[in-house]
Design a protein around this motif. Structure first.
Motif, PDB file in Angstrom:
ATOM      1  N   UNK A  42       0.796  -1.084  -0.073  1.00  0.00           N
ATOM      2  CA  UNK A  42       0.110  -0.138  -0.019  1.00  0.00           C
ATOM      3  C   UNK A  42       0.750   1.389   0.048  1.00  0.00           C
ATOM      4  N   UNK A  43       1.835   1.342   0.803  1.00  0.00           N
ATOM      5  CA  UNK A  43       2.994   2.623   0.729  1.00  0.00           C
ATOM      6  C   UNK A  43       3.821   2.663  -0.246  1.00  0.00           C
ATOM      7  N   UNK A  44       4.336   1.366  -0.517  1.00  0.00           N
ATOM      8  CA  UNK A  44       5.660   1.087  -1.497  1.00  0.00           C
ATOM      9  C   UNK A  44       5.086   1.368  -3.003  1.00  0.00           C
ATOM     10  N   UNK A  45       3.974   0.706  -3.105  1.00  0.00           N
ATOM     11  CA  UNK A  45       3.549   0.641  -4.623  1.00  0.00           C
ATOM     12  C   UNK A  45       3.942  -0.815  -5.030  1.00  0.00           C
ATOM     13  N   UNK A  46       4.096  -0.698  -6.476  1.00  0.00           N
ATOM     14  CA  UNK A  46       4.388  -1.861  -7.164  1.00  0.00           C
ATOM     15  C   UNK A  46       6.024  -2.035  -7.363  1.00  0.00           C
ATOM     16  N   UNK A  47       6.645  -3.250  -7.305  1.00  0.00           N
ATOM     17  CA  UNK A  47       8.037  -3.144  -7.498  1.00  0.00           C
ATOM     18  C   UNK A  47       8.346  -4.877  -7.837  1.00  0.00           C
ATOM     19  N   UNK A  48       9.145  -5.037  -8.620  1.00  0.00           N
ATOM     20  CA  UNK A  48       9.731  -6.343  -9.111  1.00  0.00           C
ATOM     21  C   UNK A  48      10.814  -6.730  -8.571  1.00  0.00           C
ATOM     22  N   UNK A  49      10.870  -8.104  -7.998  1.00  0.00           N
ATOM     23  CA  UNK A  49      11.908  -8.386  -7.279  1.00  0.00           C
ATOM     24  C   UNK A  49      12.364  -9.871  -7.818  1.00  0.00           C
ATOM     25  N   UNK A  50      13.377 -10.055  -8.852  1.00  0.00           N
ATOM     26  CA  UNK A  50      13.758 -11.064  -9.553  1.00  0.00           C
ATOM     27  C   UNK A  50      14.191 -12.211  -8.443  1.00  0.00           C
ATOM     28  N   UNK A  51      13.925 -13.587  -8.377  1.00  0.00           N
ATOM     29  CA  UNK A  51      14.396 -14.347  -7.505  1.00  0.00           C
ATOM     30  C   UNK A  51      15.040 -15.553  -8.105  1.00  0.00           C
ATOM     31  N   UNK A  52      15.777 -16.460  -7.409  1.00  0.00           N
ATOM     32  CA  UNK A  52      16.664 -17.539  -8.022  1.00  0.00           C
ATOM     33  C   UNK A  52      16.308 -18.473  -6.638  1.00  0.00           C
ATOM     34  N   UNK A  53      16.003 -19.786  -6.842  1.00  0.00           N
ATOM     35  CA  UNK A  53      15.682 -20.880  -5.862  1.00  0.00           C
ATOM     36  C   UNK A  53      16.360 -22.072  -6.308  1.00  0.00           C
ATOM     37  N   UNK A  54      16.915 -22.969  -5.583  1.00  0.00           N
ATOM     38  CA  UNK A  54      17.392 -24.371  -5.608  1.00  0.00           C
ATOM     39  C   UNK A  54      16.490 -24.928  -4.139  1.00  0.00           C
ATOM     40  N   UNK A  55      16.127 -26.467  -4.869  1.00  0.00           N
ATOM     41  CA  UNK A  55      15.207 -27.294  -4.021  1.00  0.00           C
ATOM     42  C   UNK A  55      15.593 -28.630  -3.989  1.00  0.00           C
ATOM     43  N   UNK A  56      15.462 -29.305  -2.726  1.00  0.00           N
ATOM     44  CA  UNK A  56      15.396 -30.679  -2.931  1.00  0.00           C
ATOM     45  C   UNK A  56      14.038 -31.264  -2.835  1.00  0.00           C
TER      46      UNK A  56
END
Length: 149
Positions: A133-147
């Motif tokens: 609500x206060x910060x608006x829209x933003x994109x945050x690219x992520x990477x993950x590795x899983x078992x």
């Protein structure tokens, strides 16, 4: 407007179920996943658990729960499968501690997952659009590795 948006998103997540095939050659043998994500919907870093609920040949639906350094997130993922390559559509919510300008963020995004149907490792790249609500829209690219188990 917000209710209409949520209804549209829920319909998008359910459309693949209508077209799901009965073939079992590409279903996941192991339905649980535990891993580490940097960036993405967790903002900085988190550990995540995912459980496949609907497991069809080309379409899979999963729920996830993540605990991060400064956050707690939950979401639903729709996977569209092409053998070991999967396109993910994600929708979720994120609760954060006081360091961020908002205490709750909403997230919607797309991603790519590499996971073989009999495999024990999954690799993901995601690109969620987060909204506060206060910060608006933003994109945050992520990477993950899983078992996978």
């Amino acid at each position: 407007m917000c209710r209409i948006s949520m209804i549209i998103l829920l319909l998008i997540f359910q459309i693949p179920l209508v077209f799901a095939s009965n073939g079992k050659e590409d279903v996941f043998v192991r339905k649980n996943k535990f891993g580490v994500e940097i960036g993405g919907s967790s903002l900085i870093m988190s550990t995540k658990y995912e459980r496949i609920l609907l497991n069809y040949n080309r379409h899979k639906t999963a729920v996830e729960l993540g605990v991060g350094l400064l956050s707690l997130n939950t979401g639903i993922n729709q996977l569209i499968s092409f053998h070991q390559h999967h396109v993910e559509l994600k929708m979720g919510a994120l609760g954060t501690r006081m360091i961020y300008s908002d205490s709750i963020y909403y997230s919607f995004g797309v991603g790519y997952r590499f996971q073989k149907s009999h495999g024990r490792t999954a690799f993901q790249i995601s690109c969620p659009i987060n909204y506060g609500k206060n910060s608006g829209y933003f994109v945050n690219v992520g990477v993950s590795i899983s078992r996978v188990f």
